[in-house]
Write a protein that holds these residues in place. Structure first.
Motif, mmCIF file in Angstrom:
data_model
loop_
_atom_site.group_PDB
_atom_site.id
_atom_site.type_symbol
_atom_site.label_atom_id
_atom_site.label_comp_id
_atom_site.label_asym_id
_atom_site.label_seq_id
_atom_site.Cartn_x
_atom_site.Cartn_y
_atom_site.Cartn_z
ATOM 1 N N ASP A 151 43.739 -14.079 20.633
ATOM 2 C CA ASP A 151 42.430 -13.819 20.044
ATOM 3 C C ASP A 151 41.723 -15.117 19.666
ATOM 4 O OD1 ASP A 151 42.794 -11.135 20.337
ATOM 5 O OD2 ASP A 151 43.341 -10.747 18.244
ATOM 6 N N GLN A 152 42.514 -16.137 19.335
ATOM 7 C CA GLN A 152 41.932 -17.429 18.950
ATOM 8 C C GLN A 152 41.510 -18.253 20.167
ATOM 9 O OE1 GLN A 152 44.405 -19.835 16.456
ATOM 10 N NE2 GLN A 152 44.053 -18.615 14.617
ATOM 11 N N ASN A 153 41.961 -17.860 21.344
ATOM 12 C CA ASN A 153 41.700 -18.655 22.547
ATOM 13 C C ASN A 153 40.272 -18.432 23.021
ATOM 14 O OD1 ASN A 153 41.804 -20.154 24.834
ATOM 15 N ND2 ASN A 153 43.532 -19.076 25.748
ATOM 16 N N GLU A 154 39.395 -19.384 22.734
ATOM 17 C CA GLU A 154 37.988 -19.281 23.104
ATOM 18 C C GLU A 154 37.687 -19.929 24.450
ATOM 19 O OE1 GLU A 154 35.871 -20.954 19.857
ATOM 20 O OE2 GLU A 154 36.440 -19.373 18.446
ATOM 21 N N HIS A 180 41.613 -34.316 10.640
ATOM 22 C CA HIS A 180 41.907 -32.918 10.980
ATOM 23 C C HIS A 180 43.282 -32.437 10.514
ATOM 24 C CE1 HIS A 180 38.258 -32.692 13.383
ATOM 25 N NE2 HIS A 180 38.593 -33.840 13.937
ATOM 26 N N GLY A 181 44.077 -33.318 9.933
ATOM 27 C CA GLY A 181 45.384 -32.895 9.437
ATOM 28 C C GLY A 181 46.371 -32.529 10.526
ATOM 29 N N SER A 222 39.980 -25.598 17.835
ATOM 30 C CA SER A 222 41.020 -24.607 18.141
ATOM 31 C C SER A 222 42.397 -25.164 17.814
ATOM 32 C CB SER A 222 40.948 -24.193 19.612
ATOM 33 O OG SER A 222 41.382 -25.242 20.457
ATOM 34 N N LEU A 223 42.565 -26.481 17.971
ATOM 35 C CA LEU A 223 43.844 -27.107 17.644
ATOM 36 C C LEU A 223 44.090 -27.056 16.141
ATOM 37 C CD1 LEU A 223 46.241 -28.504 18.978
ATOM 38 C CD2 LEU A 223 45.077 -30.689 18.639
ATOM 39 N N GLN A 257 47.106 -24.536 11.660
ATOM 40 C CA GLN A 257 47.118 -23.761 10.421
ATOM 41 C C GLN A 257 47.884 -22.450 10.598
ATOM 42 O OE1 GLN A 257 42.914 -23.437 9.689
ATOM 43 N NE2 GLN A 257 42.783 -25.406 8.605
ATOM 44 N N LEU A 258 47.647 -21.783 11.724
ATOM 45 C CA LEU A 258 48.314 -20.509 11.980
ATOM 46 C C LEU A 258 49.822 -20.681 12.068
ATOM 47 C CD1 LEU A 258 48.372 -17.483 12.834
ATOM 48 C CD2 LEU A 258 48.052 -18.285 15.196
#
Length: 599
Positions: free
Chosen positions: A223-226, A243-244, A272-273, A278-279
């Motif tokens: 779902d996160q893959n845009e 960006h951590g 997205s990275l 985070q995920l």
């Protein structure tokens, strides 16, 4: 034994094993055009209206995918080759010995129903077991698990498509150098069956929980893959501070070397990275570890490529893991000098022909792109070369292959799992050692049947050139209608990479002079996936390349059919792709099938 004697012997072996054109139904010396027509007519439903339902017209009676026949044909030939080599005496350290050692070990495991124990030999970290190996009564120490460390350890065996994909690419700003590119992979085809988890050693309760949690994680990732393609350069220090994202240790494990905080790499869609980091960092770490474990076992067993019960499983594994060795032996023992010469003569001409209509449309610049983009695109297209068989052009092939495997350290008691892991490590090492060296024309393992190598070389595997997909002695229309479309799609990818600001959608729209995409607008950072439209754009390019006046290719009406050459082109092209394409957007198709009056 000289080359001629070996070739005669091998043809005999192939015949004895039933390797005939068209899956053993026709002898090898049949007229190739009659073979193609016989196959075409068995698939066609001539009662259907090609203007209203071209898919039904071309494939309505039976859909026998040309790709399947192509792969089956090559697998039978490789099987004959490996069977001939196995259990014979070979010179120590020779290419033949390495190939037969891996093939024999694989077959030995299969006969003994021995399962590969990759997970016992490759751990998620030093002194950290996989979750299912936790002693009874103990908790898996998830606080010691670092997903990037595990991902790096698996990448050393060639597993690119983990949570992120790391690869070496030619730097578009300086094409004499390589650069590291990090991007999100497209995660497809991963099935987390509860039965597999039980087989791995989890109890029923844990397997049930993990199965549900793994599916949830996979869905969230997809779902996160845009599918965004914007690239930006960062130093490792900038990625950390802005960006951590901490990739320094990951790269050091993968490459087995030190990286400075100032090392620069390219990130595709950094947002997205960030979301991915985070995920994964906040998810149940045991689930994350099992996710990677499943990916690794699927990768090593080539689950996406061959079924576990396939009679050619060992052939496919050896072929994919030892590509250059197999290519060399295929050239020396299976291909005749005449066949190799025909490939090397015909394939470059086909590519050159398709480049011409692409350059013509680039020069027309229907999108009004800046002049530097157009000049860069023309420069790249003018520099394209071809490589048949993914072997070096400027080196002796046996010397190249011998050097490639020179430091492969196999012990006499190594079983198949160990040999396989060592081979994968070697391939990865050869790939990554290029980072500090100038870009060269030396081939790298080809992951598709046709692809783009360094220095804009279109590489053709021997698989994609095997019958019935490509037949050197057939009418020219059959060479363009199927292989030509793959070439055109590959060239579109090359065009899209011709300039850092020249995106995939702009490349396609530049070539879409029939306006198949209409008013469709897409973010330049998104790679379009409407394959039906993309295929029609590519087919239009191939059509012009072949049928344009003065193309130099044979276009005369054949004697083996009443169908016109243009009808043959469209029908034969449609028989290697799935999908009901609306071909009536192509004016020539409308004219050829008289659609204006029948639809």
């Amino acid at each position: 034994m000289d080359r001629r004697s070996r070739t005669i012997l091998w043809l005999g072996c192939l015949l004895l094993l039933g390797i005939f054109a068209e899956a053993g139904k026709k002898p090898l010396l049949i007229n190739p055009n009659e073979l193609v027509m016989d196959r075409m007519l068995r698939q066609m439903n001539e009662t259907a209206n090609p203007c209203l339902d071209f898919e039904n017209y071309a494939n309505g009676r039976s859909y026998n995918h040309y790709y399947s026949s192509m792969f089956d044909n090559m697998r039978r030939k490789n099987h004959a080759l490996f069977e001939y080599l196995k259990n014979r005496a070979h010179e120590s350290g020779s290419v033949e010995e390495l190939v037969s050692k891996m093939y024999n070990a694989c077959q030995s495991d299969e006969k003994g129903n021995k399962k590969a124990n990759y997970l016992e030999l490759v751990q998620p970290d030093i002194n950290l077991p996989w979750p299912q190996n936790t002693p009874d009564g103990s908790q898996w120490p998830e606080e010691r698990f670092q997903w990037l460390v595990t991902l790096a350890r698996l990448r050393r065996y060639g597993m690119e498509d983990g949570f992120l994909k790391m690869s070496l690419k030619v730097d578009p700003r300086d094409r004499s150098k390589y650069t590291v590119v990090i991007q999100k992979p497209i995660l497809v085809g991963i099935i987390f069956a509860e039965e597999w988890l039980l087989e791995m050693g989890f109890n029923r309760s844990k397997a049930n929980f993990l199965s549900e949690d793994l599916e949830k994680l996979a869905k969230t990732l997809n779902d996160q893959n845009e599918n965004r393609t914007l690239r930006k350069r960062y130093t490792l220090q900038e990625l950390e501070s802005q960006h951590g994202i901490f990739l320094k240790k990951y790269l050091e494990i993968v490459f087995d070397r030190h990286f400075s905080p100032s090392f620069q790499l390219q990130i595709v869609d950094v947002d997205s990275l960030v979301k991915l980091n985070q995920l994964i960092s906040n998810y149940n770490q045991e689930t994350v570890a099992v996710f990677l474990m499943k990916q690794f076992t699927d990768f090593m067993s080539l689950k996406r490529t061959v079924n576990a019960d396939s009679p050619y499983r060992c052939d496919v594994i050896v072929r994919s893991t030892m590509e250059f060795a197999t290519n060399l032996l295929y050239e020396e023992e299976v291909l005749s000098a005449k066949e190799l010469g025909e490939y090397q003569s015909q394939v470059p001409k086909l590519v050159e022909a398709i480049i011409k209509p692409i350059i013509k449309r680039v020069e027309a610049n229907r999108l009004g792109l800046p002049s530097p983009n157009i000049l860069a695109a023309k420069q790249i297209l003018s520099e394209i070369s071809t490589n048949v068989g993914n072997m070096p052009k400027d080196k002796d092939h046996r010397r190249f292959v011998t050097d490639y495997y020179a430091d492969l350290d196999l012990e006499s008691d190594d079983d198949f799992t160990i040999i396989h892991l060592k081979m994968c490590q070697l391939n990865t090492r050869r790939e990554l050692e290029k980072l500090d060296n100038p870009v060269s024309a030396d081939p790298t393992p080809l992951k598709q049947i046709i692809g783009v190598g360094y220095l804009n070389t279109i590489i053709f595997s021997y698989t994609v050139l095997s019958e019935p997909f490509f037949m050197t002695r057939a009418h020219d229309v059959f060479k363009f209608s199927q292989l030509g479309s793959l070439v055109a799609l590959t060239l579109i990818d090359v065009l899209a990479s011709s300039d850092p600001d020249y995106c995939f959608f702009n490349a396609v729209k530049t070539l879409d002079d029939l306006d198949i995409y209409g008013e469709m607008q897409v973010d330049c950072n998104t790679k379009i996936i409407e394959f039906q439209k993309l295929y029609q754009v590519s087919l239009n390019l191939v059509h012009e390349a072949y049928f344009s006046p003065g193309s130099g290719f044979y276009q005369s009406q054949p004697t083996f059919t009443n169908m016109s050459v243009k009808q043959l082109f469209y029908v034969h092209a449609a028989q290697h792709v799935a999908g009901n394409f609306r071909m009536t957007k192509i004016p020539d198709f409308v004219e050829v099938f008289n659609c204006s009056s029948s639809s």
